[in-house]
Write a protein that holds these residues in place. Sequence first.
Motif, PDB file in Angstrom:
ATOM      1  N   GLU A 340       0.818  -1.217   0.000  1.00 24.41           N
ATOM      2  CA  GLU A 340       0.000   0.000   0.000  1.00 24.41           C
ATOM      3  C   GLU A 340       0.852   1.268   0.000  1.00 24.41           C
ATOM      4  O   GLU A 340       0.523   2.245  -0.664  1.00 24.41           O
ATOM      5  N   GLN A 341       1.937   1.247   0.752  1.00 23.64           N
ATOM      6  CA  GLN A 341       2.802   2.421   0.805  1.00 23.64           C
ATOM      7  C   GLN A 341       3.403   2.708  -0.574  1.00 23.64           C
ATOM      8  O   GLN A 341       3.432   3.850  -1.025  1.00 23.64           O
ATOM      9  N   GLN A 342       3.863   1.660  -1.242  1.00 20.46           N
ATOM     10  CA  GLN A 342       4.419   1.833  -2.581  1.00 20.46           C
ATOM     11  C   GLN A 342       3.344   2.289  -3.566  1.00 20.46           C
ATOM     12  O   GLN A 342       3.594   3.137  -4.430  1.00 20.46           O
ATOM     13  N   ALA A 343       2.155   1.721  -3.445  1.00 24.95           N
ATOM     14  CA  ALA A 343       1.065   2.069  -4.363  1.00 24.95           C
ATOM     15  C   ALA A 343       0.680   3.541  -4.257  1.00 24.95           C
ATOM     16  O   ALA A 343       0.237   4.154  -5.234  1.00 24.95           O
ATOM     17  N   LYS A 344       0.871   4.119  -3.076  1.00 26.27           N
ATOM     18  CA  LYS A 344       0.566   5.542  -2.899  1.00 26.27           C
ATOM     19  C   LYS A 344       1.644   6.442  -3.494  1.00 26.27           C
ATOM     20  O   LYS A 344       1.476   7.660  -3.578  1.00 26.27           O
ATOM     21  N   GLN A 345       2.752   5.853  -3.924  1.00 28.26           N
ATOM     22  CA  GLN A 345       3.847   6.604  -4.550  1.00 28.26           C
ATOM     23  C   GLN A 345       3.752   6.564  -6.084  1.00 28.26           C
ATOM     24  O   GLN A 345       4.676   6.951  -6.789  1.00 28.26           O
ATOM     25  N   TYR A 346       2.604   6.123  -6.554  1.00 28.69           N
ATOM     26  CA  TYR A 346       2.382   5.920  -7.990  1.00 28.69           C
ATOM     27  C   TYR A 346       1.906   7.198  -8.688  1.00 28.69           C
ATOM     28  O   TYR A 346       1.081   7.941  -8.167  1.00 28.69           O
ATOM     29  N   VAL A 347       2.450   7.410  -9.894  1.00 23.76           N
ATOM     30  CA  VAL A 347       2.041   8.516 -10.758  1.00 23.76           C
ATOM     31  C   VAL A 347       1.934   7.975 -12.180  1.00 23.76           C
ATOM     32  O   VAL A 347       2.733   7.122 -12.585  1.00 23.76           O
ATOM     33  N   ARG A 348       0.948   8.441 -12.920  1.00 29.65           N
ATOM     34  CA  ARG A 348       0.789   7.997 -14.307  1.00 29.65           C
ATOM     35  C   ARG A 348       1.069   9.131 -15.282  1.00 29.65           C
ATOM     36  O   ARG A 348       0.503  10.221 -15.162  1.00 29.65           O
ATOM     37  N   ILE A 349       1.926   8.847 -16.257  1.00 23.55           N
ATOM     38  CA  ILE A 349       2.146   9.734 -17.390  1.00 23.55           C
ATOM     39  C   ILE A 349       1.444   9.098 -18.577  1.00 23.55           C
ATOM     40  O   ILE A 349       1.686   7.920 -18.883  1.00 23.55           O
ATOM     41  N   SER A 350       0.560   9.806 -19.247  1.00 24.17           N
ATOM     42  CA  SER A 350      -0.077   9.244 -20.441  1.00 24.17           C
ATOM     43  C   SER A 350       0.053  10.235 -21.598  1.00 24.17           C
ATOM     44  O   SER A 350      -0.163  11.433 -21.445  1.00 24.17           O
ATOM     45  N   LEU A 351       0.430   9.690 -22.745  1.00 21.84           N
ATOM     46  CA  LEU A 351       0.802  10.490 -23.909  1.00 21.84           C
ATOM     47  C   LEU A 351      -0.329  10.606 -24.915  1.00 21.84           C
ATOM     48  O   LEU A 351      -1.202   9.745 -25.003  1.00 21.84           O
ATOM     49  N   GLY A 352      -0.273  11.696 -25.696  1.00 20.94           N
ATOM     50  CA  GLY A 352      -1.255  11.921 -26.746  1.00 20.94           C
ATOM     51  C   GLY A 352      -0.586  12.300 -28.053  1.00 20.94           C
ATOM     52  O   GLY A 352       0.633  12.447 -28.125  1.00 20.94           O
ATOM     53  N   LYS A 353      -1.406  12.477 -29.074  1.00 25.00           N
ATOM     54  CA  LYS A 353      -0.841  12.745 -30.389  1.00 25.00           C
ATOM     55  C   LYS A 353      -0.139  14.102 -30.463  1.00 25.00           C
ATOM     56  O   LYS A 353       0.687  14.327 -31.347  1.00 25.00           O
ATOM     57  N   ASP A 354      -0.446  14.997 -29.517  1.00 27.88           N
ATOM     58  CA  ASP A 354       0.199  16.315 -29.509  1.00 27.88           C
ATOM     59  C   ASP A 354       1.441  16.356 -28.620  1.00 27.88           C
ATOM     60  O   ASP A 354       2.114  17.382 -28.538  1.00 27.88           O
ATOM     61  N   THR A 355       1.744  15.252 -27.937  1.00 26.30           N
ATOM     62  CA  THR A 355       2.935  15.205 -27.093  1.00 26.30           C
ATOM     63  C   THR A 355       4.187  15.188 -27.969  1.00 26.30           C
ATOM     64  O   THR A 355       4.244  14.448 -28.952  1.00 26.30           O
ATOM     65  N   THR A 356       5.171  15.996 -27.621  1.00 27.16           N
ATOM     66  CA  THR A 356       6.395  16.091 -28.416  1.00 27.16           C
ATOM     67  C   THR A 356       7.614  15.664 -27.603  1.00 27.16           C
ATOM     68  O   THR A 356       7.555  15.541 -26.379  1.00 27.16           O
ATOM     69  N   SER A 357       8.712  15.503 -28.299  1.00 26.58           N
ATOM     70  CA  SER A 357       9.983  15.171 -27.655  1.00 26.58           C
ATOM     71  C   SER A 357      10.403  16.283 -26.692  1.00 26.58           C
ATOM     72  O   SER A 357      10.932  16.020 -25.615  1.00 26.58           O
TER      73      SER A 357
END
Length: 376
Positions: A340-357
Amino acid sequence: MLIYFDYAATTPMSEHALTIYVKAAKNAFGNSSSLHDVGDISARTLTASRKVIANIINGYEKGIYFTSGGSEANIVAVQSLLNGIQNNKHIITTATEHSSLHTFFKMLELKGYHVTYLHPNHQGVITPDQVQHALQKDTALVSIQHGNSEIGTINPIEDISLLLREKKIIFHSDCVQTFGKIPIDAKHIDAISISGHKIYGPKGVGAAYINPSVLWHPLIPGTTHESGFRPGTVDVPAIAAFATAASDISLEQKLLYDHFVSLRNQLIELLAPYHDKISVINTRFPHTLPNIIPLLFKGIEGQYVMLEANRFGMAISTGSACQVGMQAPSRSILAIGYNEQQAKQYVRISLGKDTTSTHIEKLSKVLINIVENFRK
């Protein structure tokens, strides 16, 4: 202006979808069930949209039922299928399903159904063998998501479907995260759910597909819209825009997939020197959606990282938007073996067609800065 990295939660409407929405709202405003010519324009628009979606998923046009979104498609499809099954009361699903289905299955347990919640293997995947071992004599239905919204893992739904078809057990799959990202062949699946706002279409519209050979009964008897699948006047302009967005993204699918792979690899490489502080969860998972990148920040809660990133102009998330505010760690992270402690350290990055380098480079600098300043 914020740089957006939360495309798995929702996407902006494309210009093409917006244009079609306005055009349909002006010209196809009639009730599609009305028998006059104004209603006929809407009915023909609806039929054309149904054909577009059916072609993309390699399904039958008469199996498409438009809904108010992915969550409704999930719930109404599953309940309608269960209504067509007599006596059997066992359901197999997963511990990592979207909250719309997870909460619905919990409710079904209160109504007398026995539900088995499968946990993914060490690669975050549900295997056909797991399904096989969970089957019982009274198994009525299996519902397993195609792609996970929090860790991006892809389940082998075609293989699972072949297993279940031999045993004549109904199979439903939540394909909201995979529709438009990877190919979906509905000929191999009894029922699927999809949504418009994940693919640059409007919010408030989605679809359920049920193979016409599969028996189902309406959630509410006597309903007339969408062949009795759901009540309420059909939102034809939104459906036309949904079909437009679906058609556009299906043409770009391979190009976008490669684009996401490149950006994902770039972010992983930039964060590699800080792997002891920032870890990418699914780098060792072979079957994943490249647009979803789950991160764990050692010793830092994901909520803090999200708020700090927002302060520096980056819009990221701490998981499924449908679970935010519940103050509970991600079920998907827990299911693959983290505490549970590790799960609370979770972050999601999600990309789209407008995301650039360039966006990825800026994001990596912000995330690294957050970690270094937190330690200080």
